[in-house]
Design a protein around this motif. Structure first.
Motif, PDB file in Angstrom:
ATOM      1  N   LEU A 109       0.844  -1.187   0.000  1.00  0.00           N
ATOM      2  CA  LEU A 109       0.000   0.000   0.000  1.00  0.00           C
ATOM      3  C   LEU A 109       0.884   1.242   0.000  1.00  0.00           C
ATOM      4  CD1 LEU A 109      -2.817   1.290   0.249  1.00  0.00           C
ATOM      5  CD2 LEU A 109      -2.620   1.024   2.735  1.00  0.00           C
ATOM      6  N   ARG A 110       0.793   2.010  -1.093  1.00  0.00           N
ATOM      7  CA  ARG A 110       1.494   3.296  -1.178  1.00  0.00           C
ATOM      8  C   ARG A 110       0.592   4.368  -0.583  1.00  0.00           C
ATOM      9  NH1 ARG A 110       2.499   1.754  -6.913  1.00  0.00           N
ATOM     10  NH2 ARG A 110       4.696   1.192  -7.197  1.00  0.00           N
ATOM     11  N   LEU A 111       1.048   5.009   0.474  1.00  0.00           N
ATOM     12  CA  LEU A 111       0.185   5.907   1.234  1.00  0.00           C
ATOM     13  C   LEU A 111       0.282   7.380   0.835  1.00  0.00           C
ATOM     14  CD1 LEU A 111       0.740   4.203   4.655  1.00  0.00           C
ATOM     15  CD2 LEU A 111      -1.462   4.457   3.524  1.00  0.00           C
ATOM     16  N   LYS A 112       1.334   7.759   0.106  1.00  0.00           N
ATOM     17  CA  LYS A 112       1.486   9.171  -0.241  1.00  0.00           C
ATOM     18  C   LYS A 112       0.275   9.658  -1.034  1.00  0.00           C
ATOM     19  CE  LYS A 112       4.596  12.566  -2.308  1.00  0.00           C
ATOM     20  NZ  LYS A 112       5.867  12.816  -3.017  1.00  0.00           N
ATOM     21  N   GLY A 113      -0.310  10.785  -0.559  1.00  0.00           N
ATOM     22  CA  GLY A 113      -1.465  11.359  -1.226  1.00  0.00           C
ATOM     23  C   GLY A 113      -2.797  10.865  -0.704  1.00  0.00           C
ATOM     24  N   LEU A 114      -2.782   9.925   0.244  1.00  0.00           N
ATOM     25  CA  LEU A 114      -4.022   9.386   0.802  1.00  0.00           C
ATOM     26  C   LEU A 114      -4.297   9.983   2.181  1.00  0.00           C
ATOM     27  CD1 LEU A 114      -3.739   5.617  -0.204  1.00  0.00           C
ATOM     28  CD2 LEU A 114      -4.886   7.490  -1.410  1.00  0.00           C
ATOM     29  N   SER A 115      -5.500   9.755   2.660  1.00  0.00           N
ATOM     30  CA  SER A 115      -5.915  10.230   3.981  1.00  0.00           C
ATOM     31  C   SER A 115      -6.225   9.041   4.876  1.00  0.00           C
ATOM     32  CB  SER A 115      -7.155  11.120   3.860  1.00  0.00           C
ATOM     33  OG  SER A 115      -6.862  12.307   3.170  1.00  0.00           O
ATOM     34  N   LEU A 116      -5.927   9.197   6.167  1.00  0.00           N
ATOM     35  CA  LEU A 116      -6.159   8.142   7.143  1.00  0.00           C
ATOM     36  C   LEU A 116      -6.946   8.700   8.324  1.00  0.00           C
ATOM     37  CD1 LEU A 116      -3.147   7.649   5.848  1.00  0.00           C
ATOM     38  CD2 LEU A 116      -3.017   5.862   7.552  1.00  0.00           C
ATOM     39  N   GLY A 117      -7.870   7.900   8.823  1.00  0.00           N
ATOM     40  CA  GLY A 117      -8.639   8.263  10.005  1.00  0.00           C
ATOM     41  C   GLY A 117      -9.316   7.034  10.568  1.00  0.00           C
ATOM     42  N   ARG A 118      -9.873   7.163  11.757  1.00  0.00           N
ATOM     43  CA  ARG A 118     -10.482   6.004  12.417  1.00  0.00           C
ATOM     44  C   ARG A 118     -12.007   6.092  12.392  1.00  0.00           C
ATOM     45  NH1 ARG A 118      -7.260   2.432  14.770  1.00  0.00           N
ATOM     46  NH2 ARG A 118      -5.070   3.023  15.103  1.00  0.00           N
ATOM     47  N   ARG A 119     -12.608   4.951  12.045  1.00  0.00           N
ATOM     48  CA  ARG A 119     -14.068   4.810  12.092  1.00  0.00           C
ATOM     49  C   ARG A 119     -14.386   3.462  12.708  1.00  0.00           C
ATOM     50  NH1 ARG A 119     -18.215   2.681   8.880  1.00  0.00           N
ATOM     51  NH2 ARG A 119     -20.198   3.780   9.132  1.00  0.00           N
ATOM     52  N   LEU A 120     -15.235   3.469  13.735  1.00  0.00           N
ATOM     53  CA  LEU A 120     -15.536   2.258  14.501  1.00  0.00           C
ATOM     54  C   LEU A 120     -14.244   1.606  14.993  1.00  0.00           C
ATOM     55  CD1 LEU A 120     -18.480   0.731  12.400  1.00  0.00           C
ATOM     56  CD2 LEU A 120     -18.624   1.892  14.613  1.00  0.00           C
ATOM     57  N   ILE A 122     -11.442   1.306  13.564  1.00  0.00           N
ATOM     58  CA  ILE A 122     -10.572   0.788  12.501  1.00  0.00           C
ATOM     59  C   ILE A 122      -9.914   1.946  11.755  1.00  0.00           C
ATOM     60  CG2 ILE A 122     -10.473  -0.564  10.372  1.00  0.00           C
ATOM     61  CD1 ILE A 122     -12.831  -2.158  11.316  1.00  0.00           C
ATOM     62  N   LEU A 123      -8.634   1.801  11.472  1.00  0.00           N
ATOM     63  CA  LEU A 123      -7.918   2.788  10.677  1.00  0.00           C
ATOM     64  C   LEU A 123      -8.312   2.625   9.212  1.00  0.00           C
ATOM     65  CD1 LEU A 123      -5.810   5.048  10.738  1.00  0.00           C
ATOM     66  CD2 LEU A 123      -4.060   3.298  10.325  1.00  0.00           C
ATOM     67  N   GLN A 124      -8.974   3.640   8.645  1.00  0.00           N
ATOM     68  CA  GLN A 124      -9.394   3.603   7.251  1.00  0.00           C
ATOM     69  C   GLN A 124      -8.447   4.434   6.397  1.00  0.00           C
ATOM     70  OE1 GLN A 124     -13.547   4.867   7.075  1.00  0.00           O
ATOM     71  NE2 GLN A 124     -14.210   2.745   7.250  1.00  0.00           N
ATOM     72  N   VAL A 125      -8.234   3.966   5.158  1.00  0.00           N
ATOM     73  CA  VAL A 125      -7.337   4.621   4.207  1.00  0.00           C
ATOM     74  C   VAL A 125      -8.096   4.884   2.918  1.00  0.00           C
ATOM     75  CG1 VAL A 125      -5.178   4.442   2.927  1.00  0.00           C
ATOM     76  CG2 VAL A 125      -5.373   3.393   5.183  1.00  0.00           C
ATOM     77  N   GLY A 126      -8.032   6.109   2.447  1.00  0.00           N
ATOM     78  CA  GLY A 126      -8.701   6.441   1.190  1.00  0.00           C
ATOM     79  C   GLY A 126      -8.355   7.851   0.756  1.00  0.00           C
ATOM     80  N   GLU A 127      -9.205   8.414  -0.087  1.00  0.00           N
ATOM     81  CA  GLU A 127      -9.002   9.788  -0.524  1.00  0.00           C
ATOM     82  C   GLU A 127      -9.502  10.751   0.552  1.00  0.00           C
ATOM     83  OE1 GLU A 127      -9.849  11.015  -4.479  1.00  0.00           O
ATOM     84  OE2 GLU A 127      -9.765   8.977  -5.276  1.00  0.00           O
ATOM     85  N   GLU A 128      -9.083  12.009   0.432  1.00  0.00           N
ATOM     86  CA  GLU A 128      -9.523  13.035   1.374  1.00  0.00           C
ATOM     87  C   GLU A 128     -11.038  13.183   1.293  1.00  0.00           C
ATOM     88  OE1 GLU A 128      -8.736  17.757   2.444  1.00  0.00           O
ATOM     89  OE2 GLU A 128      -7.717  16.800   0.746  1.00  0.00           O
ATOM     90  N   PRO A 129     -11.735  13.132   2.429  1.00  0.00           N
ATOM     91  CA  PRO A 129     -13.196  13.204   2.393  1.00  0.00           C
ATOM     92  C   PRO A 129     -13.705  14.631   2.302  1.00  0.00           C
ATOM     93  CG  PRO A 129     -12.467  12.956   4.654  1.00  0.00           C
ATOM     94  CD  PRO A 129     -11.217  12.928   3.796  1.00  0.00           C
ATOM     95  N   ASP A 130     -14.935  14.772   1.871  1.00  0.00           N
ATOM     96  CA  ASP A 130     -15.613  16.062   1.944  1.00  0.00           C
ATOM     97  C   ASP A 130     -15.816  16.400   3.419  1.00  0.00           C
ATOM     98  OD1 ASP A 130     -17.530  18.107   2.100  1.00  0.00           O
ATOM     99  OD2 ASP A 130     -18.540  17.461   0.269  1.00  0.00           O
ATOM    100  N   PRO A 131     -15.392  17.583   3.868  1.00  0.00           N
ATOM    101  CA  PRO A 131     -15.513  17.923   5.290  1.00  0.00           C
ATOM    102  C   PRO A 131     -16.937  17.815   5.822  1.00  0.00           C
ATOM    103  CG  PRO A 131     -14.124  19.515   4.153  1.00  0.00           C
ATOM    104  CD  PRO A 131     -14.725  18.642   3.094  1.00  0.00           C
ATOM    105  N   ALA A 132     -17.931  18.013   4.944  1.00  0.00           N
ATOM    106  CA  ALA A 132     -19.329  17.959   5.378  1.00  0.00           C
ATOM    107  C   ALA A 132     -19.879  16.544   5.427  1.00  0.00           C
ATOM    108  CB  ALA A 132     -20.190  18.821   4.455  1.00  0.00           C
ATOM    109  N   SER A 133     -19.110  15.578   4.947  1.00  0.00           N
ATOM    110  CA  SER A 133     -19.624  14.200   4.855  1.00  0.00           C
ATOM    111  C   SER A 133     -19.655  13.494   6.203  1.00  0.00           C
ATOM    112  CB  SER A 133     -18.775  13.385   3.879  1.00  0.00           C
ATOM    113  OG  SER A 133     -17.481  13.147   4.419  1.00  0.00           O
ATOM    114  N   GLY A 134     -18.778  13.886   7.110  1.00  0.00           N
ATOM    115  CA  GLY A 134     -18.702  13.196   8.390  1.00  0.00           C
ATOM    116  C   GLY A 134     -17.835  11.957   8.355  1.00  0.00           C
ATOM    117  N   TYR A 135     -17.304  11.604   7.180  1.00  0.00           N
ATOM    118  CA  TYR A 135     -16.453  10.426   7.052  1.00  0.00           C
ATOM    119  C   TYR A 135     -14.985  10.800   7.261  1.00  0.00           C
ATOM    120  CZ  TYR A 135     -20.545   8.063   5.137  1.00  0.00           C
ATOM    121  OH  TYR A 135     -21.794   7.528   4.977  1.00  0.00           O
ATOM    122  N   VAL A 136     -14.185   9.809   7.656  1.00  0.00           N
ATOM    123  CA  VAL A 136     -12.765  10.064   7.902  1.00  0.00           C
ATOM    124  C   VAL A 136     -11.928   9.888   6.635  1.00  0.00           C
ATOM    125  CG1 VAL A 136     -12.946   9.419  10.334  1.00  0.00           C
ATOM    126  CG2 VAL A 136     -12.345   7.670   8.643  1.00  0.00           C
TER     127      VAL A 136
END
Length: 259
Positions: A109-120, A122-136
């Protein structure tokens, strides 16, 4: 001439079906990429991200083995990657991931350019979320981005065994790991609760301590009856911090409950 065109049409159709069949047969071996040099671990990554969403700007590469499967559709467009005591959920954004990334496959997993945050938990990895979405984190937006960040090693499949523990040994730091709890029995919270897998259901051990299963209503086994006998349950550990808090196990399929 019309008879010749008819033969060619059916010959082409036969070749197309043969090609599709071969593609499906060997899809579990693709896509394979180069072996990458790992410079961090999932354990270090989990220790690094404890709260709000973090954007990764450095060249960080981690690896692990796939422990989840969307074949029974209880996981949706995501993969759980585990190594040692660390695990992440990659928000891939594609369907039928079990074909290309089966359980036990090694991924980089190449992490450069991705966003990380915790939900339930669990550390989730993906693209930067919309700030209004409530997702990490958000799903990767294209197959090209998936291939840029997720590389399957040519190493043979090696399925990780679940970590067996008791309910009193569970800790939020274990979220994302594939956990097995023995000696559990279904204990509905309401008398009229449907005894099928869909939704949240309470299971208790012999001391009366509780853990909950979670099954998506769209899972293949969502409408199957929950066994009433004592057994072991295996699943990806989650933690719901609302109210008094509770641990959840998310199974891959109905076979993750063994009598």
């Amino acid at each position: 001439m019309q008879h010749i065109r008819f033969d060619i049409k059916w010959l082409f159709a036969g070749l197309l079906l043969l090609f599709v069949g071969c593609t499906e047969q060997f899809s579990a071996d693709a896509p394979l990429g180069e072996e990458l040099a790992v410079n961090s671990s999932l354990e270090e990554l989990c220790q690094r991200v404890t709260g709000a969403t973090v954007g990764i700007e450095e060249e960080i590469i981690v690896s692990g083995r796939v422990t989840s499967s969307d074949k029974a559709q209880n996981f949706y467009r995501s993969l759980i990657l585990q190594e040692g005591s660390g695990a992440v959920e990659i928000l891939v954004g594609l369907d039928k991931l079990h074909n290309d990334y089966p359980i036990g496959s090694k991924l980089y997993l190449r992490l450069k350019g991705l966003s990380l945050g915790r939900r339930l938990g669990i550390l989730q990895v993906g693209e930067e979320p919309d700030p209004a979405s409530g997702y990490v984190a958000d799903y990767l937006s294209s197959k090209v981005k998936v291939d840029n960040h997720v590389v399957r090693s040519a190493a043979p499949l090696a399925e990780l065994q679940p970590i067996t523990c008791t309910l009193d040994e569970l800790d939020p730091s274990m979220c994302g790991l594939r956990i097995r709890i023995d000696a559990l029995r279904y204990a509905p919270e309401k008398e009229d609760e449907p005894a099928v897998w869909s939704g949240y259901h309470r299971f208790i051990d012999r001391e009366g301590r509780a853990v909950y299963s979670y099954v998506r209503p769209y899972a293949d086994f969502a409408d199957e009856q929950i066994p009433r006998s004592e057994g072991s349950m295996t699943g990806i550990l989650q933690y719901d911090a609302t109210d008094d808090g509770r641990y959840l196990l998310k199974p891959n399929d109905a076979a993750d409950f063994q009598l």
